[in-house]
Design an enzyme around this catalytic site. Structure first.
Site, mmCIF file in Angstrom:
data_model
loop_
_atom_site.group_PDB
_atom_site.id
_atom_site.type_symbol
_atom_site.label_atom_id
_atom_site.label_comp_id
_atom_site.label_asym_id
_atom_site.label_seq_id
_atom_site.Cartn_x
_atom_site.Cartn_y
_atom_site.Cartn_z
ATOM 1 N N ASP A 1 17.530 -21.312 63.211
ATOM 2 C CA ASP A 1 17.244 -22.035 61.975
ATOM 3 C C ASP A 1 18.212 -23.195 61.769
ATOM 4 O OD1 ASP A 1 15.009 -20.594 61.205
ATOM 5 O OD2 ASP A 1 16.154 -19.111 60.089
ATOM 6 N N ASN B 1 17.050 -26.867 52.837
ATOM 7 C CA ASN B 1 17.258 -25.467 52.477
ATOM 8 C C ASN B 1 17.915 -25.282 51.116
ATOM 9 O OD1 ASN B 1 16.086 -23.843 54.427
ATOM 10 N ND2 ASN B 1 17.992 -22.945 55.115
#
Length: 286
Positions: free
Chosen positions: A69, A141
């Site tokens: 990620d 994010n």
């Protein structure tokens, strides 16, 4: 059609995955671009052109991030404001943001045939005024704030200039739905489908019996102000997608709002987000 590779060779099987991806893409008639720093690893691949990722982000139909990620987050920064689509191939541990696993590379053929869906992921724009200077950035994010010395800190949160609350905690997170399965999940926040639009606020270890994660409309303009008493001399460190962005002194603040640009994620295998939740969160890490 052109696809650029953005590999992270610190992951153990990323090199073999990237080389196999080159072969699959070539067999599908898709040109492949890789950064020149990886010339030794791909010099034997006749279908590969070498150019900087900043160029590929402008000229490619897809950018394929190969890693975990963190790799996908770093790659996404090059695509902000671009129409280029992002596909993650997971060679890390969890890979919630990845659309494929390393053993599913044959599905890259579907980029050529158009057998895929696009998930539009919202971003957050962050603005900080500190020491007379203004800094701005965009994140996919989360934005996090914590004490510079990892002590408990005091802060206030505002929504459209309305005081939401005064808090004492180890820190605070402002997350997109994409970020809901990252730090925010570990801090007790909810799981949010990544193509929804909202801003999640999660307190980190709050000194309170009643603090819960809060979901804001994406149209809200949020602000977080450091109110830690001056005698403690505590600055707050602000990080964006895991990278340090700024320090806030007493009564200094950051502003957070919905980003102007979405990032287009490629979804090849269908309900990949919920499959990731079920398979990766319900099994022990190796």
């Amino acid at each position: 059609m052109k696809a650029a590779l953005y590999p992270n060779f610190q992951k153990s099987n990323a090199l073999s995955c990237a080389r196999e991806a080159c072969d699959v893409l070539a067999s599908a008639g898709i040109d492949v671009a890789v950064s020149g720093e990886f010339l030794p690893e791909f010099s034997d691949k006749p279908n590969v052109i070498f150019e900087d990722i900043s160029v590929s982000a402008e000229t490619s139909d897809f950018v394929i991030a190969i890693g975990g990620d963190g790799t996908i987050l770093r790659c996404a920064k090059f695509l902000i404001g671009k129409d280029t689509k992002l596909l993650g191939i997971n060679t890390g541990t969890l890979g919630f943001m990845a659309g494929l696993e390393a053993d599913q590379l044959e599905k890259l053929n579907q980029l050529k045939t158009g057998e895929y869906e696009i998930s539009e992921r919202m971003t957050l724009d962050v603005r900080c005024k500190s020491d007379g200077q203004e800094k701005c950035t965009t994140v996919l994010n989360e934005v996090s704030g914590r004490s510079a010395s990892f002590r408990i800190c005091d802060f206030e949160v505002y929504s459209d200039n309305y005081l939401v609350g005064k808090y004492r905690a180890d820190g605070v997170l402002f997350s997109t739905p994409s970020g809901s399965t990252a730090y925010a999940l570990s801090a007790g926040g909810p799981i949010i489908e990544p193509d929804l639009e909202c801003i999640e606020m999660t307190l980190v270890c709050p000194h309170s019996l009643f603090s819960r994660a809060t979901i804001f409309s994406p149209s809200r303009r949020l602000a977080m102000k450091n109110t830690t008493p001056l005698e403690k001399g505590e600055n707050m460190v602000v990080s964006v997608d895991g990278e340090i962005f700024a320090e806030l002194g007493g009564d200094e603040s950051i502003e957070i709002c919905r980003g102007k640009n979405n990032i287009k994620f490629v979804n090849i295998i269908g309900n990949s987000f919920h499959e990731s939740i079920c398979t990766k969160m319900c099994r022990p890490l190796k």
